[in-house]
Design an enzyme around this catalytic site. Structure first.
Site, PDB file in Angstrom:
ATOM      1  N   ARG A  38      31.149   5.652 -12.500  1.00  0.00           N
ATOM      2  CA  ARG A  38      30.550   5.230 -11.225  1.00  0.00           C
ATOM      3  C   ARG A  38      31.322   5.917 -10.099  1.00  0.00           C
ATOM      4  O   ARG A  38      32.547   6.031 -10.161  1.00  0.00           O
ATOM      5  CB  ARG A  38      30.622   3.711 -11.028  1.00  0.00           C
ATOM      6  CG  ARG A  38      29.615   2.902 -11.821  1.00  0.00           C
ATOM      7  CD  ARG A  38      28.158   3.129 -11.367  1.00  0.00           C
ATOM      8  NE  ARG A  38      27.209   2.335 -12.150  1.00  0.00           N
ATOM      9  CZ  ARG A  38      26.586   2.759 -13.240  1.00  0.00           C
ATOM     10  NH1 ARG A  38      26.798   3.981 -13.705  1.00  0.00           N
ATOM     11  NH2 ARG A  38      25.728   1.978 -13.875  1.00  0.00           N
TER      12      ARG A  38
ATOM     13  N   ASP B  96      29.384  13.312 -12.230  1.00  0.00           N
ATOM     14  CA  ASP B  96      27.968  12.970 -12.442  1.00  0.00           C
ATOM     15  C   ASP B  96      27.566  11.840 -11.505  1.00  0.00           C
ATOM     16  O   ASP B  96      26.382  11.500 -11.418  1.00  0.00           O
ATOM     17  CB  ASP B  96      27.737  12.545 -13.900  1.00  0.00           C
ATOM     18  CG  ASP B  96      26.269  12.307 -14.197  1.00  0.00           C
ATOM     19  OD1 ASP B  96      25.452  13.199 -13.889  1.00  0.00           O
ATOM     20  OD2 ASP B  96      25.926  11.224 -14.701  1.00  0.00           O
TER      21      ASP B  96
ATOM     22  N   GLU C 147      26.057   8.054  -3.530  1.00  0.00           N
ATOM     23  CA  GLU C 147      24.879   8.690  -4.153  1.00  0.00           C
ATOM     24  C   GLU C 147      23.569   7.969  -3.840  1.00  0.00           C
ATOM     25  O   GLU C 147      22.500   8.591  -3.885  1.00  0.00           O
ATOM     26  CB  GLU C 147      25.062   8.796  -5.669  1.00  0.00           C
ATOM     27  CG  GLU C 147      25.007   7.449  -6.406  1.00  0.00           C
ATOM     28  CD  GLU C 147      25.181   7.605  -7.915  1.00  0.00           C
ATOM     29  OE1 GLU C 147      26.134   8.267  -8.351  1.00  0.00           O
ATOM     30  OE2 GLU C 147      24.340   7.046  -8.652  1.00  0.00           O
TER      31      GLU C 147
ATOM     32  N   HIS D 130      23.739  12.140 -11.535  1.00  0.00           N
ATOM     33  CA  HIS D 130      23.663  10.935 -12.377  1.00  0.00           C
ATOM     34  C   HIS D 130      22.688  11.141 -13.536  1.00  0.00           C
ATOM     35  O   HIS D 130      21.747  10.373 -13.728  1.00  0.00           O
ATOM     36  CB  HIS D 130      23.262   9.717 -11.535  1.00  0.00           C
ATOM     37  CG  HIS D 130      23.824   8.436 -12.094  1.00  0.00           C
ATOM     38  ND1 HIS D 130      24.393   7.455 -11.318  1.00  0.00           N
ATOM     39  CD2 HIS D 130      23.920   7.968 -13.365  1.00  0.00           C
ATOM     40  CE1 HIS D 130      24.793   6.456 -12.079  1.00  0.00           C
ATOM     41  NE2 HIS D 130      24.517   6.744 -13.328  1.00  0.00           N
TER      42      HIS D 130
END
Ligand code: NAD
Length: 331
Positions: free
Chosen positions: A234, A258, A263, A295
């Site tokens: 996260r 990622d 985000e 993600h």
């Protein structure tokens, strides 16, 4: 059961519709993310199905409950975006999907690691322009290096197994150490040892108040100079501005992300025709030794299939008043 599916992408529809053939729920898809502005869309639906950047805070949960929603079904593992205390107070049940494919995320973490180490992203661009120079592309052998796994749960253990396959020494840190991690041939180490010895650090713990900015200016300073950091867990685990400073000074040798703190509102969308005003993200993307993916670590056929089936099976359990196999309860 009527289920409002938020943040629905075409692939969500495809896989949920396929899984729903066995469950027979009434699915209504919304492209919008769940939040204060969109919660009215859920009125009259007994369940909402949400993803990582949907917001189910106390205010949203109150509005959901007032509209007749009794179940929040997360089609992901992490649940940092749901106020569990508020859900419990309101009698709203929360379910998630665990163990849908730890391989998908661990393999993506390895993909990021290999790319930042061997600069595959830069080589790809160079050779497309007939630039076959190797200057600046040197990496290091993973064999014999020390890889640290922070959070040795399902995903962390798969990552550890893969790194052991490369011939790495694998050390780990977890608030709940597991014998399974050690049985792989890895061992637990104190955070100080991880900082001093790890050539690679990969984050696999959940985002909680304790793990927020677990990677910060201080922990970055204590890391081995030039170490590579991968975060597929996260975004909030990493203080991004501190990571940028560490990249600028060379203290951090490379970063594979990622997930990103800010985000929400950016990832899962095509913004290629707009001006992205997030200067921190733009700065990150500009580093040659940083790779950001949006993600996508979970994004394999196997994972989406299992996520869809498990989510709708949980809804069926709820509709039948059966015990909820995947309920998240307050700790
Ligand atoms: P898991 O519950 O099996 O493992 C998490 C581990 O972290 C546990 O062993 C737990 O004890 C440990 N942990 C908790 N607090 C810690 C702390 N303060 N320090 C060190 N370790 C701590 O979960 P998992 O299935 O392995 O998933 C891990 C995380 O990966 C999820 O929480 C989620 O945020 C993330 N995830 C990301 C994607 C993606 O697409 N990028 C997909 C799935 C999961």
């Amino acid at each position: 059961m009527k289920i409002a599916v938020f943040s629905a992408q075409p692939y969500d529809r495809q896989f949920l519709d396929a899984a729903n053939a066995a469950e027979g729920h009434d699915l209504k898809y919304f492209e919008a993310a769940l939040g204060l502005e969109s919660v009215a869309l859920a009125a009259g639906h007994e369940a909402v199905c949400i993803f990582v950047n949907d917001v189910a805070n106390a205010t949203v949960l109150e509005a959901l409950q007032a509209g007749g929603t009794q179940l929040v079904a997360l089609r992901c593992t992490g649940f940092n975006n749901v106020d569990l205390a508020a859900a419990a107070r309101l009698g709203v049940k929360v379910v998630r999907v665990v163990n849908y494919s730890p391989n998908s995320v661990a393999e993506h973490a390895v993909a990021l690691l290999l790319a930042i180490n061997r600069k595959t992203h830069r080589a790809y661009n160079r050779t497309r322009e007939s630039n076959f120079s190797l200057n600046g592309l040197m990496g290091f052998d993973l064999h014999g290096k020390t890889a640290a796994v922070v959070g040795t749960g399902k995903i962390g253990r798969v990552f550890a197994r893969i790194m052991l396959g490369f011939g790495c020494k694998v050390i780990g840190h977890d608030t709940f150490p597991s014998a399974e991690f050690e049985a792989l041939g890895a061992r637990y180490a104190a955070p100080g040892e991880i900082g001093a010895n790890a050539d690679i650090v990969s984050l696999h713990c959940p985002l909680t108040p304790e793990t927020h900015h677990i990677i910060n200016a201080e922990t970055l300073r204590r890391m081995k100079r030039g170490a590579l950091l991968v975060n597929t867990s996260r975004g909030g685990l990493v203080d991004t501005e501190a990571a940028i400073e560490a990249l600028k000074s060379g203290q951090l040798g490379g970063l594979g992300l990622d997930v990103y703190e800010q985000e929400a509102g950016l990832f899962f969308r095509d913004l290629s025709n707009t001006i992205v005003t997030d200067d921190v993200l733009q700065r990150l993307i500009a580093f040659p030794n940083v790779i950001v993916t949006g993600h996508q670590a979970f994004f394999t056929q196997e994972a989406i299939g299992t996520i869809s089936e498990t989510t709708l099976r949980s809804a069926t359990e709820f509709a039948k008043k059966a015990p909820l196999s995947n309920e998240i309860k307050m700790a």
